[in-house]
Scaffold this motif. Structure first.
Motif, PDB file in Angstrom:
ATOM      1  N   ALA A   1       0.611  -1.323   0.010  1.00  0.00           N
ATOM      2  CA  ALA A   1      -0.057  -0.116   0.008  1.00  0.00           C
ATOM      3  C   ALA A   1       1.074   1.128  -0.047  1.00  0.00           C
ATOM      4  O   ALA A   1       0.633   2.108  -0.706  1.00  0.00           O
ATOM      5  N   VAL A   2       1.770   1.310   0.786  1.00  0.00           N
ATOM      6  CA  VAL A   2       2.802   2.398   0.789  1.00  0.00           C
ATOM      7  C   VAL A   2       3.665   2.654  -0.441  1.00  0.00           C
ATOM      8  O   VAL A   2       3.508   3.657  -0.908  1.00  0.00           O
ATOM      9  N   CYS A   3       3.980   1.676  -1.154  1.00  0.00           N
ATOM     10  CA  CYS A   3       4.755   1.684  -2.416  1.00  0.00           C
ATOM     11  C   CYS A   3       3.707   2.249  -3.198  1.00  0.00           C
ATOM     12  O   CYS A   3       3.846   3.216  -4.310  1.00  0.00           O
ATOM     13  N   TRP A   4       2.339   1.592  -3.545  1.00  0.00           N
ATOM     14  CA  TRP A   4       1.660   2.353  -4.422  1.00  0.00           C
ATOM     15  C   TRP A   4       1.130   3.672  -4.191  1.00  0.00           C
ATOM     16  O   TRP A   4       0.876   4.694  -4.925  1.00  0.00           O
ATOM     17  N   ALA A   5       1.063   3.981  -2.795  1.00  0.00           N
ATOM     18  CA  ALA A   5       0.714   5.336  -2.505  1.00  0.00           C
ATOM     19  C   ALA A   5       1.808   6.267  -2.739  1.00  0.00           C
ATOM     20  O   ALA A   5       1.571   7.297  -3.254  1.00  0.00           O
ATOM     21  N   THR A   6       2.900   6.092  -2.659  1.00  0.00           N
ATOM     22  CA  THR A   6       4.316   6.703  -3.188  1.00  0.00           C
ATOM     23  C   THR A   6       4.110   7.080  -4.704  1.00  0.00           C
ATOM     24  O   THR A   6       4.554   7.960  -5.070  1.00  0.00           O
ATOM     25  N   PHE A   7       3.805   5.926  -5.475  1.00  0.00           N
ATOM     26  CA  PHE A   7       3.593   6.224  -6.855  1.00  0.00           C
ATOM     27  C   PHE A   7       2.564   7.148  -7.074  1.00  0.00           C
ATOM     28  O   PHE A   7       2.894   7.935  -8.067  1.00  0.00           O
ATOM     29  N   GLY A   8       1.435   7.009  -6.437  1.00  0.00           N
ATOM     30  CA  GLY A   8       0.545   7.883  -6.685  1.00  0.00           C
ATOM     31  C   GLY A   8       0.940   9.546  -6.539  1.00  0.00           C
ATOM     32  O   GLY A   8       0.681  10.416  -7.251  1.00  0.00           O
ATOM     33  N   MET A   9       1.610   9.576  -5.219  1.00  0.00           N
ATOM     34  CA  MET A   9       2.177  10.682  -4.960  1.00  0.00           C
ATOM     35  C   MET A   9       2.991  11.384  -6.195  1.00  0.00           C
ATOM     36  O   MET A   9       3.035  12.489  -6.368  1.00  0.00           O
ATOM     37  N   SER A  10       3.759  10.693  -6.605  1.00  0.00           N
ATOM     38  CA  SER A  10       4.842  10.973  -7.549  1.00  0.00           C
ATOM     39  C   SER A  10       3.940  11.329  -8.761  1.00  0.00           C
ATOM     40  O   SER A  10       4.403  12.229  -9.549  1.00  0.00           O
ATOM     41  N   ILE A  11       2.989  10.617  -9.235  1.00  0.00           N
ATOM     42  CA  ILE A  11       2.223  11.119 -10.194  1.00  0.00           C
ATOM     43  C   ILE A  11       1.549  12.424  -9.963  1.00  0.00           C
ATOM     44  O   ILE A  11       1.774  13.099 -10.994  1.00  0.00           O
ATOM     45  N   LEU A  12       0.969  12.668  -8.664  1.00  0.00           N
ATOM     46  CA  LEU A  12       0.497  13.986  -8.521  1.00  0.00           C
ATOM     47  C   LEU A  12       1.727  14.961  -8.510  1.00  0.00           C
ATOM     48  O   LEU A  12       1.372  16.094  -9.106  1.00  0.00           O
ATOM     49  N   LEU A  13       2.902  14.662  -8.203  1.00  0.00           N
ATOM     50  CA  LEU A  13       3.816  15.785  -8.209  1.00  0.00           C
ATOM     51  C   LEU A  13       4.259  16.092  -9.592  1.00  0.00           C
ATOM     52  O   LEU A  13       4.293  17.089 -10.048  1.00  0.00           O
ATOM     53  N   LEU A  14       4.285  14.997 -10.371  1.00  0.00           N
ATOM     54  CA  LEU A  14       4.484  15.340 -11.887  1.00  0.00           C
ATOM     55  C   LEU A  14       3.428  16.328 -12.585  1.00  0.00           C
ATOM     56  O   LEU A  14       3.654  17.076 -13.375  1.00  0.00           O
ATOM     57  N   ASP A  15       2.374  15.770 -12.296  1.00  0.00           N
ATOM     58  CA  ASP A  15       1.050  16.498 -12.643  1.00  0.00           C
ATOM     59  C   ASP A  15       1.351  18.109 -12.252  1.00  0.00           C
ATOM     60  O   ASP A  15       0.890  18.789 -13.029  1.00  0.00           O
ATOM     61  N   GLN A  16       1.403  18.415 -11.079  1.00  0.00           N
ATOM     62  CA  GLN A  16       1.475  19.581 -10.619  1.00  0.00           C
ATOM     63  C   GLN A  16       2.805  20.350 -11.282  1.00  0.00           C
ATOM     64  O   GLN A  16       2.587  21.594 -11.536  1.00  0.00           O
ATOM     65  N   VAL A  17       3.830  19.670 -11.423  1.00  0.00           N
ATOM     66  CA  VAL A  17       4.965  20.240 -12.325  1.00  0.00           C
ATOM     67  C   VAL A  17       4.585  20.964 -13.583  1.00  0.00           C
ATOM     68  O   VAL A  17       4.921  21.757 -14.201  1.00  0.00           O
ATOM     69  N   LEU A  18       3.785  19.678 -14.379  1.00  0.00           N
ATOM     70  CA  LEU A  18       3.482  20.021 -15.829  1.00  0.00           C
ATOM     71  C   LEU A  18       2.113  21.231 -15.676  1.00  0.00           C
ATOM     72  O   LEU A  18       2.432  21.729 -16.697  1.00  0.00           O
ATOM     73  N   GLU A  19       1.691  21.233 -14.771  1.00  0.00           N
ATOM     74  CA  GLU A  19       0.627  22.394 -14.805  1.00  0.00           C
ATOM     75  C   GLU A  19       1.285  23.711 -14.314  1.00  0.00           C
ATOM     76  O   GLU A  19       0.842  24.651 -14.978  1.00  0.00           O
ATOM     77  N   SER A  20       2.221  23.671 -12.978  1.00  0.00           N
ATOM     78  CA  SER A  20       2.532  25.220 -12.807  1.00  0.00           C
ATOM     79  C   SER A  20       3.873  25.429 -12.588  1.00  0.00           C
ATOM     80  O   SER A  20       4.299  26.175 -11.932  1.00  0.00           O
ATOM     81  N   GLY A  21       4.752  24.412 -13.304  1.00  0.00           N
ATOM     82  CA  GLY A  21       6.199  24.634 -13.192  1.00  0.00           C
ATOM     83  C   GLY A  21       6.957  23.898 -11.678  1.00  0.00           C
ATOM     84  O   GLY A  21       6.369  23.541 -11.097  1.00  0.00           O
ATOM     85  N   PRO A  22       8.191  23.954 -11.673  1.00  0.00           N
ATOM     86  CA  PRO A  22       8.803  23.632 -11.013  1.00  0.00           C
ATOM     87  C   PRO A  22       8.339  24.015  -9.467  1.00  0.00           C
ATOM     88  O   PRO A  22       7.929  25.298  -9.207  1.00  0.00           O
ATOM     89  N   ILE A  23       8.381  22.980  -8.566  1.00  0.00           N
ATOM     90  CA  ILE A  23       8.020  23.275  -6.976  1.00  0.00           C
ATOM     91  C   ILE A  23       9.200  23.470  -6.202  1.00  0.00           C
ATOM     92  O   ILE A  23      10.167  22.741  -6.366  1.00  0.00           O
ATOM     93  N   SER A  24       9.522  24.342  -5.415  1.00  0.00           N
ATOM     94  CA  SER A  24      10.322  24.493  -4.373  1.00  0.00           C
ATOM     95  C   SER A  24       9.706  24.365  -2.861  1.00  0.00           C
ATOM     96  O   SER A  24       8.812  25.152  -2.777  1.00  0.00           O
ATOM     97  N   TYR A  25      10.063  23.215  -2.299  1.00  0.00           N
ATOM     98  CA  TYR A  25       9.663  22.999  -0.829  1.00  0.00           C
ATOM     99  C   TYR A  25      10.426  23.300   0.179  1.00  0.00           C
ATOM    100  O   TYR A  25      11.656  23.021   0.235  1.00  0.00           O
ATOM    101  N   GLU A  26      10.297  24.149   1.382  1.00  0.00           N
ATOM    102  CA  GLU A  26      11.186  24.562   2.207  1.00  0.00           C
ATOM    103  C   GLU A  26      10.904  23.757   3.411  1.00  0.00           C
ATOM    104  O   GLU A  26       9.684  23.869   4.061  1.00  0.00           O
ATOM    105  N   LEU A  27      11.823  22.773   3.624  1.00  0.00           N
ATOM    106  CA  LEU A  27      11.595  21.826   4.947  1.00  0.00           C
ATOM    107  C   LEU A  27      11.523  22.706   6.085  1.00  0.00           C
ATOM    108  O   LEU A  27      12.357  23.450   6.425  1.00  0.00           O
ATOM    109  N   GLY A  28      10.572  22.602   6.960  1.00  0.00           N
ATOM    110  CA  GLY A  28      10.227  23.183   8.130  1.00  0.00           C
ATOM    111  C   GLY A  28      10.265  24.639   8.198  1.00  0.00           C
ATOM    112  O   GLY A  28      10.758  25.403   9.181  1.00  0.00           O
ATOM    113  N   SER A  29       9.897  25.254   6.662  1.00  0.00           N
ATOM    114  CA  SER A  29       9.726  26.459   6.605  1.00  0.00           C
ATOM    115  C   SER A  29      11.054  27.336   6.873  1.00  0.00           C
ATOM    116  O   SER A  29      10.937  28.396   6.833  1.00  0.00           O
ATOM    117  N   TRP A  30      12.100  26.580   6.749  1.00  0.00           N
ATOM    118  CA  TRP A  30      13.360  27.716   6.792  1.00  0.00           C
ATOM    119  C   TRP A  30      13.717  27.866   5.376  1.00  0.00           C
ATOM    120  O   TRP A  30      13.801  26.951   4.664  1.00  0.00           O
TER     121      TRP A  30
END
Lengths: 123, 492
Positions: free
Chosen positions: B35-64
């Protein structure tokens, strides 16, 4: 190269000597335990390299307190923090390597690489 | 929730891994990991989808804010690599239970899945992080878990193979650590984008050059570039089939990813290729590697070892693409990472099916197995066609791009040698086909049954993907070319 340069960089000389010693042990060894020791020496030299680069002349530990003067120099704590992580990685690697050696010894009855290779060729 | 997707893709499998150990029931652990593996795959698809839609994402860990905090960067390249790493991770794990039952003592299974998840976490982490020290940490997470997974093989030579890989791998990772240290000393930052900016006017310093050399050699060990490939054949041969399938499909490719990131993202191609002739060295070593490994593959009597040597050759093609440093070449190199991942993943799963039914992967035991295991044998043929690079398979797309790039640069000799090396692939693939279809069945093959559906379906999922991505290239070559053009600074 004058004497100041040799002495002034002496941390780096130690790093290089340790690095080459460790690397040589890894390459030239026949005994698996000695390989692990060589690997450790090699890794530790890199830890020293990091610690050395974080050190500032006359710097103290980077802790703010009332008595510190405004022009107090501080050592860079980040390399030490990074190296804490690398030490953990090194410990994990050593533990795993030793566990593998235990299994190799159970299966082959020896931890000398050349003897293992001979046993493999015979089987 | 959706804005935390980048960190969740890493955190979910990372946290799930230790939890697995507490679920002592074997089936439960497996279902949880799956379940975890397929969920991770699903999240990767969503990430790619987001990148295709709105360009590269930058995420700041812990808001630093970067460059002080750790930054996760998802652009076309990293989203693309994460997608196929997590996808293959999920497919291989779906395939896993029966093969693992056969090859690993069932009482140890609950430890296999956490290590598998950790290995996948490490590989995904290398892709997503924008922080150079993080690359080292994730590299070690994935490597340590893969050493442990390899040592679980049935043969007594498995622990030794894992140990040899551990020694080589640790030297490689420590070299990378030295390089990172020197760059940090020079720039005072660990953020890759920031580092590139700081280095832009400091290309002449010797420290940069030494750091570059250490990182190149360190990653070359991990990529198994000839002549630093010596750990790979034994590791792939003696590991359990499932582990070989996953690691062969993903680990070396992610190292190639890290290498491309470091060369193009930090040092810039001008520094690496124009000032320091890395391209010449890469071309020479890649070509030698392709030929030596392909010839070695022809002479192997063990199917797994043959594919392992073929993997070394295929890494050569990826690096050839990188060393062309024009758009087509880099696209070819990147898309070959993807194509080779599905091809080699698929073929190793086929080998796992043979190992389950015939209890051997030696060529003489495989003879005539096509009669009793027709579907598995057909999968080998299709996967083999992809490996050779026959038109309408994924392998053709990448080889075509590489060939175009070589001609564009005027490397006619390289182009000719690439074509010649494909003929070597024909030889080793055909040798197995001939044994499978045209020889007298061996004792083992006569009494064998077709592999179970639970294993055939995931195998065919990858094998059919080879055919699909040989025709429909929007999401393979299309994405790779986006990634390549952004790496080359948007100027095709």
């Amino acid at each position: 190269m004058d004497i100041d340069m040799v002495l002034g960089l002496y941390n780096y000389w130690i790093v290089i000597v340790l690095m080459m010693t460790g690397f040589y042990i890894v390459i030239a060894r026949g005994n698996l335990i000695k390989t692990v020791i060589g690997l450790n020496v090699f890794q530790i030299s890199v830890f020293l390299l990091y610690i050395t680069m974080g050190r500032v002349d006359g710097g103290t530990a980077p802790i703010l307190h009332e008595t510190a003067s405004a022009d107090q120099a501080y050592s860079n704590p980040l390399p030490s923090v990074l190296i804490l992580t690398a030490i953990v990685v090194g410990v994990a690697t050593t533990a795993l390597a030793l566990a593998l050696i235990v299994r190799i010894r159970e299966d082959y009855g020896t931890i000398e690489e050349d003897e293992i290779l001979i046993l493999d060729r015979e089987s | 929730m959706i804005e935390h997707l980048p960190v969740l893709t890493i955190a979910v499998p990372l946290i799930a891994a230790p939890l697995c150990v507490f679920l002592l029931n074997r089936t439960l652990v497996y279902l949880f990991a799956l379940a975890v593996c397929w969920a991770t795959f699903g999240m990767s698809i969503l990430l790619l989808d987001q990148v295709l839609e709105s360009g590269p994402i930058s995420y700041e860990l812990g808001s630093w804010p970067a460059p002080y905090g750790i930054e996760y960067v998802v652009d076309y390249f990293s989203a693309f690599v994460m997608l196929f790493v997590s996808g293959i991770g999920a497919v291989v794990l779906t395939y896993a239970p029966q093969s693992l039952n056969d090859e690993i003592n069932p009482s140890k299974h609950y430890m296999v899945y956490p290590m598998y998840l950790l290995c996948m976490t490490g590989l995904l982490g290398i892709c997503i992080t924008g922080d150079l020290f993080n690359v080292f940490v994730f590299l070690e997470i994935s490597s340590l878990s893969s050493y442990a997974l390899i040592s679980l093989g049935r043969s007594r030579r498995a622990p030794l193979a894992a140990f040899q890989y551990l020694v080589m791998g640790t030297i490689g990772a420590t070299f990378l650590l030295i390089g990172i240290g020197l760059l940090y000393q020079l720039t005072g930052t660990l953020n890759m984008a920031d580092m590139a900016m700081q280095l832009a006017d400091d290309h002449d310093s010797r420290t940069t050059l030494v750091a570059f050399a250490f990182m190149t050699v360190g990653l070359s060990i991990k990529m198994a570039v000839f002549p630093l490939h010596t750990w790979l054949p034994n590791a792939y041969t003696f590991a359990p089939s499932v582990v070989t399938g996953f690691i062969a499909a993903t680990a070396t490719k992610v190292s190639v990813y890290a290498f491309i990131r470091i060369v193009f993202g930090i040092f810039t191609p001008q520094f690496a290729f124009d000032e320091h002739a890395l391209d010449t060295f890469l071309v020479v070593f890649s070509l030698i590697g392709i030929f030596v490994a392909s010839v070695a593959a022809i002479y192997q009597g063990n199917l797994k070892r043959m594919l392992a040597y073929s993997s070394i050759a295929q890494v050569g093609y990826m690096l050839l693409g990188v060393s062309m440093h024009n758009l087509d070449g880099l696209t070819g190199g990147i898309v070959h990472m993807f194509n080779h991942a599905i091809i080699k993943g698929g073929l190793f799963l086929v080998v796992g099916c043979f190992a389950l039914r015939l209890q051997s992967v030696r060529l003489e035991d495989l003879s005539g197995a096509a009669k009793t295991m027709p579907l598995t044998a057909l999968a080998w043929v299709l996967g083999g066609l992809g490996l050779i690079g026959v038109p309408l398979t994924a392998g053709f797309i990448s080889k075509w791009l590489l060939l175009t790039a070589a001609l564009e640069n005027g490397y006619y000799l390289v182009a000719a040698l690439m074509l010649a090396s494909s003929l070597l692939a024909v030889v080793y693939v055909w040798r197995v086909v001939e044994i499978l279809y045209f020889s007298e069945p061996s004792e083992a093959a006569k009494s064998a049954r077709e592999a179970p559906w639970s294993m055939l379906l995931p195998t065919y999922a990858l094998i059919l993907a080879i055919l699909v991505f040989g025709v429909w290239t929007t999401y393979s070559a299309g994405l790779a070319s986006e990634a390549a053009s952004s790496l080359l600074g948007g100027t095709p």
